[in-house]
Design a protein around this motif. Structure first.
Motif, mmCIF file in Angstrom:
data_model
loop_
_atom_site.group_PDB
_atom_site.id
_atom_site.type_symbol
_atom_site.label_atom_id
_atom_site.label_comp_id
_atom_site.label_asym_id
_atom_site.label_seq_id
_atom_site.Cartn_x
_atom_site.Cartn_y
_atom_site.Cartn_z
ATOM 1 N N LEU A 205 -8.654 -2.803 12.576
ATOM 2 C CA LEU A 205 -7.310 -3.306 12.291
ATOM 3 C C LEU A 205 -7.097 -3.439 10.790
ATOM 4 O O LEU A 205 -6.027 -3.100 10.267
ATOM 5 N N SER A 206 -8.104 -3.922 10.086
ATOM 6 C CA SER A 206 -8.007 -4.071 8.636
ATOM 7 C C SER A 206 -7.756 -2.723 7.962
ATOM 8 O O SER A 206 -6.897 -2.597 7.071
ATOM 9 N N ASP A 207 -8.486 -1.686 8.403
ATOM 10 C CA ASP A 207 -8.341 -0.364 7.779
ATOM 11 C C ASP A 207 -6.994 0.265 8.122
ATOM 12 O O ASP A 207 -6.375 0.929 7.291
ATOM 13 N N LEU A 208 -6.519 0.069 9.351
ATOM 14 C CA LEU A 208 -5.215 0.609 9.727
ATOM 15 C C LEU A 208 -4.090 -0.073 8.948
ATOM 16 O O LEU A 208 -3.130 0.575 8.526
ATOM 17 N N ILE A 209 -4.213 -1.389 8.760
ATOM 18 C CA ILE A 209 -3.226 -2.123 7.967
ATOM 19 C C ILE A 209 -3.248 -1.626 6.529
ATOM 20 O O ILE A 209 -2.197 -1.376 5.921
ATOM 21 N N GLN A 210 -4.437 -1.477 5.972
ATOM 22 C CA GLN A 210 -4.574 -1.042 4.585
ATOM 23 C C GLN A 210 -3.950 0.334 4.358
ATOM 24 O O GLN A 210 -3.333 0.589 3.321
ATOM 25 N N HIS A 211 -4.090 1.225 5.342
ATOM 26 C CA HIS A 211 -3.561 2.585 5.198
ATOM 27 C C HIS A 211 -2.162 2.736 5.800
ATOM 28 O O HIS A 211 -1.645 3.854 5.871
#
Length: 253
Positions: A205-211
């Motif tokens: 979730l963190s990586d999807l939010i970041q990208h």
């Protein structure tokens, strides 16, 4: 982390005190959940758009073919079998397109094998007004030829919508590398597979939010099409909190 930074800035704006005993931790917790929920982007419209080639990309064995079978079965059950076509471009392994052919035969829908963008565009022109689903081969994170494949197949053309299929069983660094690899394309949404085996959602979730990547579906089994579900922010957060052994109340819509 983007979400944590937002919470910190909110606390600063409210007069963050260095004395932690004077901080309302219950409010901090609620703010964290609120910011996390609002940071997760869920695709509002269906990915099953006509007059587009709907392509699914990802690494080996993540469930792209099974996902397409589920979407095709769902479409046939809800709309009939006249307006959908499924394609395979899997030249990476022997029998790579067999699953597509078998499902097409069961559903009695058209299917084709495509080897390049000329093939792809020809089939697109012949099937305008239909839902066109494209299965692509899996590329490992160590392979460097995905960009060449994408160009050869025309995946970066504006008639193609690319969706990234991600199994929720990887470690943190793998997610980062995976998203970086496939971000050479304009990714319209991410689809989470193997949800029935998930042990942690925080990293992905963190990586999807970041990208800034939208989410559309999650899959939690092999039943076709019953194990494919539309994603909601509430379900993701409740699952995340449950996996982290945190007591919670269901989040209101």
């Amino acid at each position: 982390d983007i979400v944590i930074e937002k919470i910190y800035n909110n606390l600063k704006n409210q007069g963050l005190n260095s004395d932690i005993t004077k901080i309302d931790l219950t409010k901090v917790y609620k703010d964290l959940i609120f910011e996390l929920k609002n940071s997760i982007k869920v695709k509002k419209e269906s990915i099953l758009q006509k007059n587009k080639i709907i392509s699914f990309v990802g690494t080996n064995g993540v469930g792209k073919t099974t996902l397409i079978c589920k979407l095709a079965a769902y479409t046939v059950l809800s709309k009939g079998n006249k307006d959908i076509v499924i394609l395979s471009s899997d030249t990476q392994k022997v029998g790579g397109g067999d699953g597509i052919v078998k499902m097409a035969n069961i559903l009695e829908i058209d299917n084709y094998f495509v080897n390049n963008k000329q093939d792809l565009f020809k089939i697109y022109e012949l099937n305008r007004g239909k839902i066109i689903l494209l299965d692509t081969p899996g590329f490992s994170l160590n392979e460097t030829n995905f960009s060449e494949f994408a160009i050869k197949m025309g995946l970066n053309e504006n008639i193609v919508d690319n969706h990234l299929v991600i199994p929720v069983i990887y470690q943190n660094k793998v997610y980062k590398n995976l998203i970086q690899k496939f971000k050479v394309l304009d990714i319209k949404s991410a689809i989470l597979t193997m949800f029935d085996s998930v042990t942690d959602l925080g990293f992905i979730l963190s990586d999807l939010i970041q990208h800034d990547i939208n989410l559309s579906y999650y899959s939690d089994g092999v039943k076709i099409p019953q194990s494919l579900h539309e994603i909601s922010q509430n379900h993701l957060i409740e699952t995340l909190l449950f996996l982290n052994n945190t007591s919670y109340n269901k989040i209101a819509d």
